[in-house]
Design a protein around this motif. Sequence first.
Motif, short mmCIF file in Angstrom:
data_model
loop_
_atom_site.label_atom_id
_atom_site.label_comp_id
_atom_site.label_asym_id
_atom_site.label_seq_id
_atom_site.Cartn_x
_atom_site.Cartn_y
_atom_site.Cartn_z
N THR A 288 -69.72 -8.78 40.45
CA THR A 288 -69.93 -9.35 39.11
C THR A 288 -68.80 -10.32 38.81
N ILE A 289 -68.98 -11.57 39.21
CA ILE A 289 -67.95 -12.57 38.97
C ILE A 289 -68.58 -13.78 38.31
N ASP A 290 -67.74 -14.64 37.81
CA ASP A 290 -68.14 -15.95 37.34
C ASP A 290 -66.94 -16.87 37.59
N ASN A 291 -66.85 -17.92 36.83
CA ASN A 291 -65.82 -18.93 37.05
C ASN A 291 -64.48 -18.47 36.45
N PHE A 292 -63.84 -17.48 37.08
CA PHE A 292 -62.61 -16.90 36.54
C PHE A 292 -61.48 -17.92 36.58
N GLU A 293 -60.89 -18.16 35.38
CA GLU A 293 -59.80 -19.14 35.28
C GLU A 293 -58.58 -18.60 34.54
N GLY A 294 -58.63 -17.39 34.03
CA GLY A 294 -57.49 -16.83 33.32
C GLY A 294 -57.15 -15.44 33.84
N VAL A 295 -55.85 -15.15 33.94
CA VAL A 295 -55.39 -13.83 34.38
C VAL A 295 -54.19 -13.44 33.54
N SER A 296 -54.09 -12.13 33.24
CA SER A 296 -52.95 -11.58 32.52
C SER A 296 -52.63 -10.23 33.11
N ALA A 297 -51.42 -9.72 32.87
CA ALA A 297 -51.02 -8.41 33.38
C ALA A 297 -50.20 -7.70 32.31
N HIS A 298 -50.44 -6.40 32.15
CA HIS A 298 -49.70 -5.61 31.18
C HIS A 298 -49.61 -4.16 31.64
N ARG A 299 -48.83 -3.35 30.93
CA ARG A 299 -48.74 -1.92 31.18
C ARG A 299 -49.68 -1.19 30.22
N SER A 300 -50.44 -0.26 30.76
CA SER A 300 -51.27 0.59 29.92
C SER A 300 -50.41 1.67 29.28
N PRO A 301 -50.93 2.42 28.29
CA PRO A 301 -50.14 3.50 27.70
C PRO A 301 -49.69 4.54 28.71
N SER A 302 -50.43 4.67 29.82
CA SER A 302 -50.04 5.63 30.86
C SER A 302 -48.97 5.08 31.79
N GLY A 303 -48.62 3.79 31.63
CA GLY A 303 -47.62 3.16 32.49
C GLY A 303 -48.19 2.43 33.67
N ALA A 304 -49.53 2.40 33.83
CA ALA A 304 -50.15 1.71 34.95
C ALA A 304 -50.16 0.20 34.71
N THR A 305 -50.11 -0.57 35.80
CA THR A 305 -50.23 -2.02 35.71
C THR A 305 -51.71 -2.40 35.67
N VAL A 306 -52.10 -3.14 34.63
CA VAL A 306 -53.48 -3.56 34.44
C VAL A 306 -53.56 -5.08 34.55
N ILE A 307 -54.50 -5.56 35.34
CA ILE A 307 -54.75 -6.99 35.51
C ILE A 307 -56.07 -7.33 34.82
N THR A 308 -56.04 -8.32 33.94
CA THR A 308 -57.21 -8.73 33.18
C THR A 308 -57.61 -10.14 33.59
N LEU A 309 -58.90 -10.34 33.86
CA LEU A 309 -59.44 -11.66 34.21
C LEU A 309 -60.41 -12.11 33.13
N VAL A 310 -60.46 -13.43 32.89
CA VAL A 310 -61.45 -14.00 31.99
C VAL A 310 -62.05 -15.24 32.64
N SER A 311 -63.35 -15.49 32.38
CA SER A 311 -64.03 -16.61 33.01
C SER A 311 -64.32 -17.72 32.02
N ASP A 312 -64.35 -18.94 32.54
CA ASP A 312 -64.71 -20.15 31.81
C ASP A 312 -66.19 -20.41 32.06
N ASP A 313 -66.99 -20.34 31.00
CA ASP A 313 -68.44 -20.50 31.16
C ASP A 313 -68.90 -21.94 31.13
N ASN A 314 -67.95 -22.89 30.98
CA ASN A 314 -68.30 -24.31 30.94
C ASN A 314 -69.31 -24.63 29.84
N PHE A 315 -69.45 -23.74 28.85
CA PHE A 315 -70.42 -23.94 27.78
C PHE A 315 -71.83 -24.14 28.33
N SER A 316 -72.12 -23.44 29.41
CA SER A 316 -73.40 -23.54 30.09
C SER A 316 -74.20 -22.26 29.91
N ARG A 317 -75.50 -22.37 29.72
CA ARG A 317 -76.35 -21.20 29.60
C ARG A 317 -76.49 -20.46 30.92
#
Length: 330
Positions: A288-317
Amino acid sequence: MSPSRLGRALAALALAAALASPPGRAEAEPVPITISATRIDRFGPATPIGARYGELVFLGGLQLRSDDPNFGGLSGLRLSADGARFTAISDRGFWFRGAVEREGPTPTGLTRVEREAIEGPSGALPGRRGSDTESLEIEGRSAWVASERINQVLRFALDANGRAGAGRAISMPKEARSAPFNEGFEAIALTEGGALMMIGEKFLDARGDNRSFVVGARKPFSFSVKRTDDFSPTDAARLPGGGFVLLERRYVPPLSLSIRLRRLTEADIRPGAVVDGPVLMEANLIQTIDNFEGVSAHRSPSGATVITLVSDDNFSRLQRTLLMEFQLPD
């Protein structure tokens, strides 16, 4: 993503909407918007929530939608240190800020979301047909936004609510300002020492590697990131435990899309170096992917490293705005 090779190829499959001129953006104050979210409980046929994929563990995802005509085109992302809040930028020149709702480690929605125009030294930025804002970094009360069409990085002062005033251009080496049109610095991240690392999307050196720079240091310098299998960098983020995660994308017309995450070690980033790093995961349209162009990283409350991705939909249906989260085992 602005109309690059991926956008042009998809346009041939009736994605004219992706190239539409941006709607009006006269609002001077933040505009509340509503984001609806559909949960994604599988990253692939054999990857439900909690399953390992590559070196990561899938935590869950969301497909995001909004009636706001300016929502979409998300190309840069940062979550707060605890993952509770997010800031994103779109290539139409808008900030999006809000809260991330979760059930345990799984994202369930975005709430209290506001949209606001990104202001440059001369007013609102002209959007993707002009500056094309592509990458974001935030540290404390400062934010940096890179535009790949005009090869400019703006620095913003943030107030207590994370709102930005007008940005001011930072000094960049002449060599960095010569990046090709529409293939400039889609990946920026602060080093541990507070300098700004910038990695070109397809700004290649004589060896065919991705030209990169560290600016804002006592002595700015250039280096390269090893380019393999024709993957292009689309974003980077500093990991809480040190080093960086690099998001990359490869598109082969007409319908082959892959994304990859690599880990880079900060000690390897020095003048003249060619930096490489291990692959954390690689995925294609089976997942399940799309045009991923953004990534961030943070610590969860449990102390785990979490990587978050977001996709650019190009304003396309025919494309989607996806937010996906993974845990990086320590």
